[in-house]
Design a protein around this motif. Structure first.
Motif, PDB file in Angstrom:
ATOM      1  N   MET A 291      -3.529   5.055  -8.540  1.00  0.00           N
ATOM      2  CA  MET A 291      -4.120   5.578  -7.311  1.00  0.00           C
ATOM      3  C   MET A 291      -5.636   5.616  -7.451  1.00  0.00           C
ATOM      4  SD  MET A 291      -1.288   6.255  -5.728  1.00  0.00           S
ATOM      5  CE  MET A 291      -1.643   7.354  -4.346  1.00  0.00           C
ATOM      6  N   ASP A 292      -6.286   5.392  -6.352  1.00  0.00           N
ATOM      7  CA  ASP A 292      -7.735   5.565  -6.308  1.00  0.00           C
ATOM      8  C   ASP A 292      -8.016   7.060  -6.223  1.00  0.00           C
ATOM      9  OD1 ASP A 292     -10.445   3.848  -5.032  1.00  0.00           O
ATOM     10  OD2 ASP A 292     -10.365   6.041  -4.993  1.00  0.00           O
TER      11      ASP A 292
ATOM     12  N   THR B 134      -9.955   8.239  -2.876  1.00  0.00           N
ATOM     13  CA  THR B 134      -9.299   8.143  -1.570  1.00  0.00           C
ATOM     14  C   THR B 134      -7.833   8.560  -1.605  1.00  0.00           C
ATOM     15  OG1 THR B 134      -8.576   5.879  -1.946  1.00  0.00           O
ATOM     16  CG2 THR B 134     -10.775   6.177  -1.015  1.00  0.00           C
ATOM     17  N   ASN B 135      -7.299   8.715  -2.815  1.00  0.00           N
ATOM     18  CA  ASN B 135      -5.880   9.012  -2.986  1.00  0.00           C
ATOM     19  C   ASN B 135      -4.998   7.896  -2.421  1.00  0.00           C
ATOM     20  OD1 ASN B 135      -4.183  10.747  -4.275  1.00  0.00           O
ATOM     21  ND2 ASN B 135      -3.606  11.847  -2.398  1.00  0.00           N
ATOM     22  N   GLN B 136      -5.537   6.705  -2.411  1.00  0.00           N
ATOM     23  CA  GLN B 136      -4.784   5.539  -1.950  1.00  0.00           C
ATOM     24  C   GLN B 136      -4.318   4.730  -3.151  1.00  0.00           C
ATOM     25  OE1 GLN B 136      -4.936   3.963   1.705  1.00  0.00           O
ATOM     26  NE2 GLN B 136      -4.640   6.171   1.797  1.00  0.00           N
ATOM     27  N   SER B 137      -3.186   4.086  -2.951  1.00  0.00           N
ATOM     28  CA  SER B 137      -2.690   3.210  -4.015  1.00  0.00           C
ATOM     29  C   SER B 137      -3.673   2.075  -4.265  1.00  0.00           C
ATOM     30  CB  SER B 137      -1.344   2.614  -3.603  1.00  0.00           C
ATOM     31  OG  SER B 137      -1.071   1.455  -4.363  1.00  0.00           O
ATOM     32  N   LYS B 138      -3.799   1.705  -5.523  1.00  0.00           N
ATOM     33  CA  LYS B 138      -4.624   0.541  -5.847  1.00  0.00           C
ATOM     34  C   LYS B 138      -3.779  -0.726  -5.826  1.00  0.00           C
ATOM     35  CE  LYS B 138      -8.366   2.234  -8.601  1.00  0.00           C
ATOM     36  NZ  LYS B 138      -8.865   2.676  -9.925  1.00  0.00           N
ATOM     37  N   CYS B 139      -2.526  -0.561  -5.403  1.00  0.00           N
ATOM     38  CA  CYS B 139      -1.620  -1.702  -5.219  1.00  0.00           C
ATOM     39  C   CYS B 139      -1.232  -2.392  -6.531  1.00  0.00           C
ATOM     40  CB  CYS B 139      -2.164  -2.713  -4.218  1.00  0.00           C
ATOM     41  SG  CYS B 139      -2.340  -2.005  -2.579  1.00  0.00           S
TER      42      CYS B 139
ATOM     43  N   GLN C 208       0.814  -1.208   0.000  1.00  0.00           N
ATOM     44  CA  GLN C 208       0.000   0.000   0.000  1.00  0.00           C
ATOM     45  C   GLN C 208       0.859   1.274   0.000  1.00  0.00           C
ATOM     46  OE1 GLN C 208      -3.559  -0.100   0.152  1.00  0.00           O
ATOM     47  NE2 GLN C 208      -3.303   2.059  -0.377  1.00  0.00           N
ATOM     48  N   GLU C 209       2.014   1.190   0.661  1.00  0.00           N
ATOM     49  CA  GLU C 209       2.853   2.375   0.844  1.00  0.00           C
ATOM     50  C   GLU C 209       3.621   2.761  -0.411  1.00  0.00           C
ATOM     51  OE1 GLU C 209       2.811  -0.436   2.367  1.00  0.00           O
ATOM     52  OE2 GLU C 209       3.228  -0.301   4.510  1.00  0.00           O
TER      53      GLU C 209
END
Length: 478
Positions: A426-427, A430-435, A402-403
């Motif tokens: 990135m999503d 949410t600004n999160q990685s989509k891995c 994730q990081e």
DNA sequence: TATAATT
């Protein structure tokens, strides 16, 4: 705190039998001419302040008998005091007396835990008899644990793991005098009950071997200090990527020799890291050591304490194009979880030691200024666009941590060639990685090498999936 | 739920 530590228990001590053969041979110490008994016991001494040398320790131990040999352990490269020592008395009896009088009984100045005096590992019959006990109630003391395990055999050691504040971590080590006793405790107690407040039933299993511990630590280190952390990843990009790869390789090696078992990764709490840094800074020699060679040290004003790290990595052959020889790490192009030669393992172990030293000595906050004076590795392309490489040069990577951002992704693939772009998806919400992401090389061979080495590469508890990106036309088969 | 350290 009540219980074993305060002397409520008399642990079984020095259980090692005298040699049965009658022939008492003589051993004379080459330097002091002392003789020791054939049945002498080598003691491990732990929790020694790092400013105490042999001469400072001698008086403490001499009161129990004549000393045959006393050696403070030092780091083989840096000479750094390791905070422990080996001690052999001329007489076996002296060792027993010293252990009874000192072990866990006295805390040396500056130490937070009592001195350890016990037979060195080399003295033991190497069989498995030490247990890890997990899922304890945090209120349970050494005494409680001792009572729990007492029925199954003779307990030589019983330690509840505690944080710096003295709070239990909910687990313990229990050492029996024999493997059979330990095994019987496992059979009787593992899963037998759930302690109040514990999230699952009691865990009782053989403690990790040294090798397994090393693997666990490497994984912790990777999680905390590896390419996850830009402050380290940027200045030492090549280094940290190698450290990462090497550590993974070592982990894989261990996994292979332990029936595929790999311990889950647990990140170091930040508080521990800073403590570690502080501790080691304080214990640095008062005068800086002379830099060995090369402008690396001078330019960076980094103490030569990092030399072993540098040496560890220059031992990896480099190709004419400046790229490290990937085959040096991944022999025969086999994936990371294949076997390796002992020589390679040694190198890896050494590299890992370097990582430990480096990360211990420099708190993360001091890394950025050091890094700013470092030249960027030539193959890093700054301010990249989403450049796609030629066909066969573009990789699809799934199961990223994730990081991971674009840069971490690039770090990971730099050893295999020139990375012309790297992108983690990135999503948007949410600004999160989509891995998952893409990496492009400038040539297909690099891409293939990366697939060979990195597909299945374990990071934390996930394994990377690395494959060629499907060409655009192939992605729509209809 | 994995120790502080083992030539």
């Amino acid at each position: 705190r009540s219980g074993a530590r305060n002397g409520a228990h008399q642990y079984a001590q020095i259980p090692f039998p005298k040699p049965m053969n009658g022939s008492e041979s003589i051993s004379i110490h080459p330097e002091n001419g002392t003789m020791k008994d054939q049945d002498a016991i080598k003691l491990f001494i732990g929790q020694i302040p790092r400013n105490l040398e042999e001469k400072d320790l001698k008086p403490l131990f001499e009161q129990f008998g004549k000393i045959h040999e006393l050696t403070v352990l030092k780091d083989r490269y840096t000479g750094m005091h390791k905070g422990c020592a080996f001690l052999t008395y001329c007489a076996r009896e002296s060792a027993i007396k010293a252990q009874n009088a000192l072990h866990e009984q006295k805390t040396l100045p500056g130490m937070t835990r009592p001195i350890q005096v016990k037979p060195a590992d080399s003295e033991s019959r190497g069989e498995d008899r030490k247990l890890f006990v997990g899922m304890l109630n945090k209120q349970q003391t050494e005494e409680d644990v001792y009572r729990l395990f007492e029925p199954y055999g003779v307990i030589e050691e019983c330690t509840v793991l505690r944080g710096p504040d003295g709070n239990s971590k909910g687990c313990a080590f229990v050492k029996f005098s024999t493997h059979a006793e330990a095994q019987s405790a496992i059979s009787a107690l593992h899963g037998s009950q759930t302690m109040p407040g514990a999230s699952s039933s009691l865990v009782v299993k053989f403690a990790d071997t040294d090798k397994e511990r090393t693997v666990r630590r490497m994984q912790q280190m990777v999680g905390q200090f590896g390419i996850f952390n830009p402050a380290i990843a940027l200045p030492f990009s090549t280094y940290s990527t190698y450290a990462h790869a090497l550590m993974q390789q070592q982990a894989a090696l261990m996994a292979a020799s332990h029936g595929g078992y790999l311990a889950p990764s647990v990140a170091f709490p930040t508080t521990q890291i800073h403590q570690m840094g502080a501790l080691n800074i304080n214990s640095l020699p008062p005068t800086p050591m002379t830099p060995v060679s090369g402008e690396f040290h001078q330019t960076l004003a980094v103490p030569s304490i990092v030399t072993p790290i540098v040496n560890g990595f220059t031992s990896i052959p480099h190709q004419p194009n400046g790229h490290p020889a990937v085959e040096a790490m991944y022999t025969n192009g086999l994936p990371p979880y294949s076997t390796q030669s002992p020589t390679a393992a040694d190198t890896l172990q050494q590299a890992f030691t370097g990582v430990q030293q480096y990360t211990a000595i420099y708190p993360t906050t001091t890394l950025t200024p050091i890094g700013q004076s470092l030249p960027q590795p030539p193959q890093v392309i700054q301010q990249q666009q989403q450049r796609e490489g030629p066909e066969g040069c573009n990789l699809f990577i799934y199961h990223l941590p994730q990081e991971f951002g674009d840069n971490e992704l690039m770090q990971m693939f730099l050893p295999f060639g020139t990375v012309i772009s790297s992108k983690v998806f990135m999503d948007r919400a949410t600004n999160q990685s989509k891995c998952f992401g893409f990496v492009s090389f400038d040539n297909p061979a690099s891409a293939q090498a990366a697939i060979q080495a990195m597909n299945g590469f374990q990071i934390g508890m996930k394994r990377l999936k690395v494959q060629l990106k499907r060409p655009k036309d192939a992605s729509r088969p209809y």
